[in-house]
Enzyme design. Structure first.
Site, PDB file in Angstrom:
ATOM      1  N   HIS A  74      21.165  -9.109 -77.340  1.00  0.00           N
ATOM      2  CA  HIS A  74      21.129  -7.710 -76.911  1.00  0.00           C
ATOM      3  C   HIS A  74      22.289  -7.428 -75.977  1.00  0.00           C
ATOM      4  O   HIS A  74      22.897  -8.345 -75.420  1.00  0.00           O
ATOM      5  CB  HIS A  74      19.815  -7.400 -76.182  1.00  0.00           C
ATOM      6  CG  HIS A  74      19.689  -8.085 -74.864  1.00  0.00           C
ATOM      7  ND1 HIS A  74      19.407  -9.437 -74.749  1.00  0.00           N
ATOM      8  CD2 HIS A  74      19.842  -7.625 -73.584  1.00  0.00           C
ATOM      9  CE1 HIS A  74      19.380  -9.774 -73.479  1.00  0.00           C
ATOM     10  NE2 HIS A  74      19.647  -8.692 -72.746  1.00  0.00           N
TER      11      HIS A  74
ATOM     12  N   ASP B  86      22.960  -5.125 -72.460  1.00  0.00           N
ATOM     13  CA  ASP B  86      22.197  -4.421 -71.433  1.00  0.00           C
ATOM     14  C   ASP B  86      22.549  -2.939 -71.462  1.00  0.00           C
ATOM     15  O   ASP B  86      23.722  -2.590 -71.346  1.00  0.00           O
ATOM     16  CB  ASP B  86      22.505  -4.996 -70.048  1.00  0.00           C
ATOM     17  CG  ASP B  86      22.013  -6.419 -69.889  1.00  0.00           C
ATOM     18  OD1 ASP B  86      21.156  -6.846 -70.691  1.00  0.00           O
ATOM     19  OD2 ASP B  86      22.472  -7.106 -68.957  1.00  0.00           O
TER      20      ASP B  86
ATOM     21  N   HIS C   4      24.516 -10.816 -75.609  1.00  0.00           N
ATOM     22  CA  HIS C   4      24.146 -12.089 -74.990  1.00  0.00           C
ATOM     23  C   HIS C   4      22.667 -12.369 -75.244  1.00  0.00           C
ATOM     24  O   HIS C   4      21.933 -11.498 -75.731  1.00  0.00           O
ATOM     25  CB  HIS C   4      24.458 -12.096 -73.490  1.00  0.00           C
ATOM     26  CG  HIS C   4      23.859 -10.950 -72.725  1.00  0.00           C
ATOM     27  ND1 HIS C   4      24.382  -9.669 -72.745  1.00  0.00           N
ATOM     28  CD2 HIS C   4      22.777 -10.877 -71.914  1.00  0.00           C
ATOM     29  CE1 HIS C   4      23.663  -8.869 -71.989  1.00  0.00           C
ATOM     30  NE2 HIS C   4      22.670  -9.578 -71.481  1.00  0.00           N
TER      31      HIS C   4
ATOM     32  N   ARG D  13      12.949 -22.507 -66.978  1.00  0.00           N
ATOM     33  CA  ARG D  13      14.157 -21.831 -66.487  1.00  0.00           C
ATOM     34  C   ARG D  13      13.761 -20.505 -65.852  1.00  0.00           C
ATOM     35  O   ARG D  13      12.878 -19.811 -66.341  1.00  0.00           O
ATOM     36  CB  ARG D  13      15.153 -21.573 -67.618  1.00  0.00           C
ATOM     37  CG  ARG D  13      16.390 -20.791 -67.156  1.00  0.00           C
ATOM     38  CD  ARG D  13      17.414 -20.610 -68.268  1.00  0.00           C
ATOM     39  NE  ARG D  13      18.539 -19.826 -67.778  1.00  0.00           N
ATOM     40  CZ  ARG D  13      18.741 -18.533 -68.033  1.00  0.00           C
ATOM     41  NH1 ARG D  13      17.883 -17.873 -68.796  1.00  0.00           N
ATOM     42  NH2 ARG D  13      19.782 -17.895 -67.544  1.00  0.00           N
TER      43      ARG D  13
END
Length: 389
Positions: free
Chosen positions: A248, A250, A304, A314
């Site tokens: 996607h 941002d 990204h 994470r």
């Protein structure tokens, strides 16, 4: 970073949406349970062409010494401008080091994130995110998608730089989770204030690199109405089959990301996925669609994603800078001429947010699709169009 909700009916990823309505409703993603299961639900398995790459290339992201830039040393300023301009024209990602954000505050924000996501699912669901909203708790996106689900949990809340909203984050935690979470709210209130301060320095740098001066973008983002998100990516026993966050761009203006040392952020550059290796005490900055429009397409909002692993959880803290809701996103006149004409229509951030939350799943062509959407609204409802053209 900012993953988007349900796409429109004509978007490829929304096919079979109605068909799987019952299945989607019954699916529950309980991370403490799911992370130890040897098989993952089929809704989390991504198509072969979108699965993680076995060979990971590394993206060399330039570090910017922000304190050095702000001190005004001519050589340091010149190098910072050159470095950020080159990065933003190619992929929109760079690092900020020597940033001045209190390391103890960052550590506290990570500590409280651990505390929140370690709670039982039913407790976290007190902050349940509603369909179409950008804030709240989301356990994957099981209530909105029927396929290609992200292997993650998130908690998002509004941040506002207006002086009348000085306790907005603290109030959110108390109102949604109860008085016991007042300290959570205090910590994240301090964190978003630190992000706003950090934003000022970054905007000075971007203003100089685009040739509009130090103050232009700082002033544009005064009183910003932004989004803070806590990202939690559980262990996955089949990390080669799924993604923590799908590909996607941002839709917001700028993302300030503090990631732990586990790694998992990948950027699509030169038709290949590249990993951004975590660097201790740094922030990863990336240009979003709104700032790409504000720069008239000169600076890029890049595709990204996040991958997961089978060994370690994470975590990341993402601050999504957004303009005040009344600000009209239009590029400075100096960035528009006969050789570089306007690429996007005027708009306000709430209109783009509505588009990505209710009509379109953010991808590499969000701004183009949004521009078409605005044009259709102008044609069909000219009397109600108030975004400019």
């Amino acid at each position: 970073m900012l993953a988007m909700p349900m796409p429109p009916s004509n978007h490829p990823s929304s096919l079979n949406q109605t068909k799987h309505e019952n299945e989607r409703t019954s699916l529950v993603f309980d991370a403490p349970v799911q992370q130890y299961e040897s098989n993952i639900p089929p809704q989390f398995i991504w198509p072969d062409n979108e699965k993680p790459c076995p060979e990971r290339l590394e993206l060399l992201v330039p570090p910017i010494d922000l304190k050095g830039f702000l001190t005004g040393d001519a050589s340091v300023v010149s190098e910072a401008i050159r470095t950020v301009d080159e990065a933003c024209k190619k992929h929109g990602f760079f690092l900020i080091v020597n940033h001045g954000v209190d390391f103890q505050l960052i550590a506290k924000a990570h500590e409280y994130m651990d505390a929140f996501f370690s709670m039982k699912l039913v407790e976290k669901q007190r902050a349940q995110r509603k369909v179409g909203d950008s804030c709240g708790y989301a356990s994957s996106f099981t209530g909105r998608f029927s396929s290609k689900l992200p292997w993650k949990e998130t908690l998002s809340f509004r941040s506002c730089a207006d002086s009348q909203c000085s306790t907005i984050v603290k109030d959110y935690f108390v109102n949604v989770m109860g008085e016991d979470f007042a300290e959570f709210g205090k910590v994240y209130q301090e964190y978003v204030e630190a992000m706003n301060n950090l934003t000022n320095g970054i905007m000075e740098l971007l203003g100089l690199s685009l040739g509009v001066g130090r103050e232009y973008f700082k002033e544009f983002f005064e009183g910003n109405d932004s989004i803070m998100r806590l990202n939690y990516y559980p262990i996955c026993q089949k990390p080669d089959l799924t993604l923590g966050t799908g590909p996607h761009c941002d839709p917001t203006s700028l993302t300030i990301l503090h990631q732990d040392q586990v790694g998992g952020l990948e950027v699509f550059v030169d038709e290949k996925w590249h990993a951004i290796t975590p660097i201790l005490d740094s922030f990863v900055i990336n240009v979003g669609d709104t700032f790409m429009a504000l720069s008239n397409g000169i600076y890029k909002s890049c595709l990204h994603r996040a991958v997961v692993n089978n060994k370690t959880v994470r975590k990341s803290l993402a601050f999504f800078l957004c303009p005040n809701k009344d600000k009209v996103v239009t590029p400075p006149t100096s960035l528009v001429d006969t050789e570089t004409p306007r690429l996007y229509p005027n708009f306000t951030w709430p209109s783009l947010l509505e588009f990505t939350q209710k009509h379109y799943r953010a991808d590499i062509r969000t701004l183009d699709a949004f521009s078409d959407w605005i044009s259709q609204k102008i044609v069909t409802k000219p009397s109600k169009q108030n975004l400019g053209g």
